[in-house]
Design a protein around this motif. Structure first.
Motif, PDB file in Angstrom:
ATOM      1  N   LEU A 101       4.160  -1.929  -3.011  1.00 26.56           N
ATOM      2  CA  LEU A 101       4.307  -3.383  -2.900  1.00 26.56           C
ATOM      3  C   LEU A 101       5.236  -3.745  -1.744  1.00 26.56           C
ATOM      4  O   LEU A 101       5.025  -4.753  -1.057  1.00 26.56           O
ATOM      5  N   GLY A 102       6.257  -2.909  -1.511  1.00 28.30           N
ATOM      6  CA  GLY A 102       7.159  -3.165  -0.384  1.00 28.30           C
ATOM      7  C   GLY A 102       6.442  -3.035   0.949  1.00 28.30           C
ATOM      8  O   GLY A 102       6.652  -3.841   1.871  1.00 28.30           O
ATOM      9  N   THR A 103       5.584  -2.022   1.070  1.00 27.40           N
ATOM     10  CA  THR A 103       4.817  -1.830   2.301  1.00 27.40           C
ATOM     11  C   THR A 103       3.876  -3.003   2.540  1.00 27.40           C
ATOM     12  O   THR A 103       3.757  -3.507   3.665  1.00 27.40           O
ATOM     13  N   MET A 104       3.207  -3.445   1.495  1.00 21.73           N
ATOM     14  CA  MET A 104       2.285  -4.577   1.619  1.00 21.73           C
ATOM     15  C   MET A 104       3.024  -5.848   2.051  1.00 21.73           C
ATOM     16  O   MET A 104       2.579  -6.587   2.937  1.00 21.73           O
ATOM     17  N   LYS A 105       4.164  -6.073   1.430  1.00 19.97           N
ATOM     18  CA  LYS A 105       4.946  -7.264   1.753  1.00 19.97           C
ATOM     19  C   LYS A 105       5.418  -7.234   3.201  1.00 19.97           C
ATOM     20  O   LYS A 105       5.357  -8.250   3.923  1.00 19.97           O
ATOM     21  N   ASN A 106       5.868  -6.068   3.640  1.00 20.21           N
ATOM     22  CA  ASN A 106       6.352  -5.918   5.015  1.00 20.21           C
ATOM     23  C   ASN A 106       5.222  -6.134   6.026  1.00 20.21           C
ATOM     24  O   ASN A 106       5.407  -6.784   7.061  1.00 20.21           O
ATOM     25  N   ARG A 107       4.051  -5.620   5.717  1.00 15.47           N
ATOM     26  CA  ARG A 107       2.920  -5.780   6.636  1.00 15.47           C
ATOM     27  C   ARG A 107       2.461  -7.236   6.717  1.00 15.47           C
ATOM     28  O   ARG A 107       2.064  -7.710   7.781  1.00 15.47           O
ATOM     29  N   GLU A 108       2.477  -7.896   5.580  1.00 20.98           N
ATOM     30  CA  GLU A 108       2.115  -9.324   5.566  1.00 20.98           C
ATOM     31  C   GLU A 108       3.095 -10.123   6.426  1.00 20.98           C
ATOM     32  O   GLU A 108       2.686 -10.962   7.234  1.00 20.98           O
ATOM     33  N   ALA A 109       4.383  -9.826   6.249  1.00 24.17           N
ATOM     34  CA  ALA A 109       5.411 -10.589   6.954  1.00 24.17           C
ATOM     35  C   ALA A 109       5.357 -10.363   8.458  1.00 24.17           C
ATOM     36  O   ALA A 109       5.558 -11.291   9.255  1.00 24.17           O
ATOM     37  N   GLN A 110       5.074  -9.114   8.876  1.00 29.81           N
ATOM     38  CA  GLN A 110       5.099  -8.778  10.298  1.00 29.81           C
ATOM     39  C   GLN A 110       3.701  -8.679  10.915  1.00 29.81           C
ATOM     40  O   GLN A 110       3.565  -8.296  12.081  1.00 29.81           O
ATOM     41  N   ASN A 111       2.695  -9.025  10.111  1.00 29.08           N
ATOM     42  CA  ASN A 111       1.308  -9.008  10.585  1.00 29.08           C
ATOM     43  C   ASN A 111       0.926  -7.640  11.156  1.00 29.08           C
ATOM     44  O   ASN A 111       0.324  -7.526  12.228  1.00 29.08           O
ATOM     45  N   ILE A 112       1.274  -6.581  10.427  1.00 30.42           N
ATOM     46  CA  ILE A 112       0.981  -5.205  10.852  1.00 30.42           C
ATOM     47  C   ILE A 112      -0.399  -4.803  10.329  1.00 30.42           C
ATOM     48  O   ILE A 112      -0.702  -4.975   9.149  1.00 30.42           O
ATOM     49  N   ILE A 113      -1.231  -4.284  11.217  1.00 30.99           N
ATOM     50  CA  ILE A 113      -2.552  -3.800  10.825  1.00 30.99           C
ATOM     51  C   ILE A 113      -2.664  -2.332  11.209  1.00 30.99           C
ATOM     52  O   ILE A 113      -2.558  -1.967  12.377  1.00 30.99           O
ATOM     53  N   ARG A 114      -2.850  -1.480  10.211  1.00 34.53           N
ATOM     54  CA  ARG A 114      -3.017  -0.042  10.435  1.00 34.53           C
ATOM     55  C   ARG A 114      -4.189   0.406   9.573  1.00 34.53           C
ATOM     56  O   ARG A 114      -4.214   0.132   8.373  1.00 34.53           O
ATOM     57  N   PRO A 115      -5.194   1.079  10.116  1.00 30.28           N
ATOM     58  CA  PRO A 115      -6.427   1.383   9.351  1.00 30.28           C
ATOM     59  C   PRO A 115      -6.238   2.476   8.308  1.00 30.28           C
ATOM     60  O   PRO A 115      -6.827   3.557   8.378  1.00 30.28           O
ATOM     61  N   ASP A 116      -5.408   2.204   7.304  1.00 31.11           N
ATOM     62  CA  ASP A 116      -5.171   3.163   6.237  1.00 31.11           C
ATOM     63  C   ASP A 116      -5.502   2.531   4.889  1.00 31.11           C
ATOM     64  O   ASP A 116      -6.009   1.417   4.817  1.00 31.11           O
ATOM     65  N   MET A 117      -5.215   3.244   3.800  1.00 24.85           N
ATOM     66  CA  MET A 117      -5.609   2.780   2.479  1.00 24.85           C
ATOM     67  C   MET A 117      -4.851   1.524   2.054  1.00 24.85           C
ATOM     68  O   MET A 117      -5.416   0.650   1.384  1.00 24.85           O
ATOM     69  N   ILE A 118      -3.595   1.411   2.407  1.00 21.76           N
ATOM     70  CA  ILE A 118      -2.836   0.203   2.074  1.00 21.76           C
ATOM     71  C   ILE A 118      -3.512  -1.018   2.698  1.00 21.76           C
ATOM     72  O   ILE A 118      -3.694  -2.055   2.036  1.00 21.76           O
TER      73      ILE A 118
END
Length: 531
Positions: free
Chosen positions: A255-272
């Protein structure tokens, strides 16, 4: 006199209970081993006289004329299917009668694991399967390939350093330790977007948690069967398969990784990323993915169940459960396949050299590079991997639960009545027994990749080979698993020669100390830098 009467009453009650509890198969002419009170047919496993694979093999071999036999997991009856035509009906044609797995972990009392795809039931399972199916196509695997390659490069670098430091030109290692660390780092990268080097940093937290969640020691084995056999008692006692510390770690990480990616608009082609897309309803089958090249003989195809578009909102618990399932399933099953592959290459140098020749040919044709398509087109590599998955299937047996009464037919040709399996009775599929049946695989204990050559593979009967399961409820991650195994094999053999050492388990014999597939004394091999 009163004590004597009470003793007689208690003995009589025990005998009546025993006969009633273990009468389902005998009164209908279904054969099987004689059960022991309370233990059923699990006694030899519990006291560590047999590995679970020994039990499955013995049950399968002891009744060659039977289409199906009966066994008891403590007090729970299970029908073991031997006939491959009946398997086809159960897993494909009449799939709706056997839609679900047994409920080992309840989705309401333990949503962290119970909400995972493996344990979901009925429409919940169908919806989740359809939601996740687009995440495991070949097109998605191609995007993850660079992450897997990076881990392999990291592994080879660490191994070369250890060999140089050893000062004798080689190093003896337990390959199970190597492959679990490799699988851990691949999943850390491909699923969670983390860069971990478990070979160099041996005690990192991600590896420790993964190993704790994936290794079935004797205590966990008893809990597992307890959850299956007496779920109400286990629930009252609040016994869980996984420790609270493990659950907390993965939940906060995901959940922390998801929240961080949402906040910083990070896109990485992995399972998350794919799970985040699924939650938004943006994960869909694309036309190209349905036309991707096959990932090998062992690959399973997605059924119509997984190809439907689903508009459903998933909770955080749902997403966490899928990520953890992906980790646990990939950590143990993939590392097991790779471990036994390295073991067989050490014992069969002619197979290893033929595989090295194919790798070198591929290197020459692609100017020292390899990608998803080129590695899938390596015929002999696929033969070797397919044979490892036959001889040492990571999943010894599969299960289904009957969701509505079903006529299995007669147990054998001499039976006078059909056997009706009732709702909530389990069905077992003896993968280990089928894969080692000489009727389907001549000289079954011999490691022989030629079984899967272009000239021979048509001789393999459908439904006799199932390393990733059968029917719509097969393993959703077969393409990823095969890709991971092949990439590791390719990269390791590029740089290393594999041979036996003094501690190599010869002949191969499984340890009875664990539910997992482990050789007695460990999986020791010798690695030397290839010239």
């Amino acid at each position: 006199m009163i004590l004597l009467i009470w003793a007689i009453v208690l003995i009589a009650a025990f005998v009546l209970f025993y006969k009633q509890a273990y009468s389902l198969f005998s009164k209908h002419g279904v054969k099987g081993f004689t059960p022991l009170p309370f233990f059923g047919n699990m006694g030899r496993i519990v006291i560590k006289m047999d590995h679970f694979s020994d039990h499955i093999q013995s049950l399968y071999d002891s009744f060659p004329e039977e289409r199906f036999v009966g066994r008891y997991e403590f007090l729970n009856p299970m029908v073991i299917i031997r006939d491959i035509e009946l398997l086809k009906k159960i897993t494909v044609k009449d799939f709706e009668h056997f839609l679900d797995h047994r409920t080992i972990i309840n989705k309401d009392t333990d949503p962290f694991f119970g909400r995972s795809l493996f344990f979901l039931r009925d429409q919940d399972w169908k919806d989740m399967r359809s939601t996740l199916s687009p995440a495991f196509t070949s097109s998605k695997m191609k995007l993850m390939m660079p992450f897997i390659v990076e881990v392999g490069q990291q592994m080879n670098k660490a191994l070369k350093q250890r060999i140089q430091e050893a000062g004798v030109g080689y190093v003896d290692i337990d390959s199970k330790d190597l492959t679990t660390r490799y699988a851990n780092d691949v999943i850390a990268s491909c699923a969670f977007g983390l860069k971990v080097d478990s070979i160099t940093e041996e005690n990192n937290q991600f590896y420790a948690m993964g190993k704790a969640a994936s290794t079935f020691n004797f205590r966990q084995l008893l809990i597992f069967f307890g959850l299956a056999s007496v779920p109400k008692l286990v629930k009252i006692l609040r016994i869980t398969l996984f420790q609270k510390e493990i659950k907390t770690f993965f939940r906060e990480l995901i959940l922390g990784t998801m929240k961080n990616r949402e906040a910083q608009n990070i896109i990485r082609p992995d399972m998350i990323h794919l799970l985040m897309e699924a939650k938004k309803g943006k994960l869909r089958h694309d036309e190209k993915s349905t036309k991707d090249s096959d990932a090998g003989f062992a690959t399973v195809e997605e059924s119509s169940v997984g190809k439907k578009d689903i508009n459903r909102v998933w909770t955080d618990d749902d997403l966490v459960a899928q990520a953890v399932l992906f980790f646990v399933a990939g950590f143990e099953t993939v590392s097991s396949a790779m471990t036994f592959l390295l073991h067989e290459l050490a014992l069969n140098p002619e197979v290893q050299e033929k595989l090295v020749e194919e790798i070198q040919e591929n290197e020459k044709n692609n100017n020292g590079k390899f990608d998803y398509n080129s590695i899938q087109n390596m015929v002999y590599l696929d033969m070797v991997v397919s044979e490892v998955l036959r001889l040492w299937p990571p999943v010894i047996a599969l299960d289904r639960i009957c969701v509505k009464d079903y006529n299995l037919g007669k147990p054998n040709d001499k039976s006078k009545e059909d056997f009706i399996i009732r709702k909530d009775v389990a069905v077992g599929i003896p993968v280990w027994g089928l894969h080692r049946d000489p009727e389907f695989f001549p000289n079954p204990l011999k490691f022989n990749p030629e079984r899967f050559s272009e000239e021979n593979k048509h001789n393999i009967k459908p439904f006799s080979y199932m390393p990733f399961g059968l029917g719509p409820r097969n393993c959703i991650g077969s393409r990823f698993a095969l890709c991971e195994v092949k990439v590791m094999t390719y990269q390791l053999l590029q740089h290393m020669e594999i041979s036996p050492c003094e501690k190599t388990c010869i002949p191969s014999k499984l340890s009875k100390e664990t539910f997992n597939l482990r050789l007695e004394g460990g999986h020791w091999i010798r690695l030397k830098i290839r010239n």
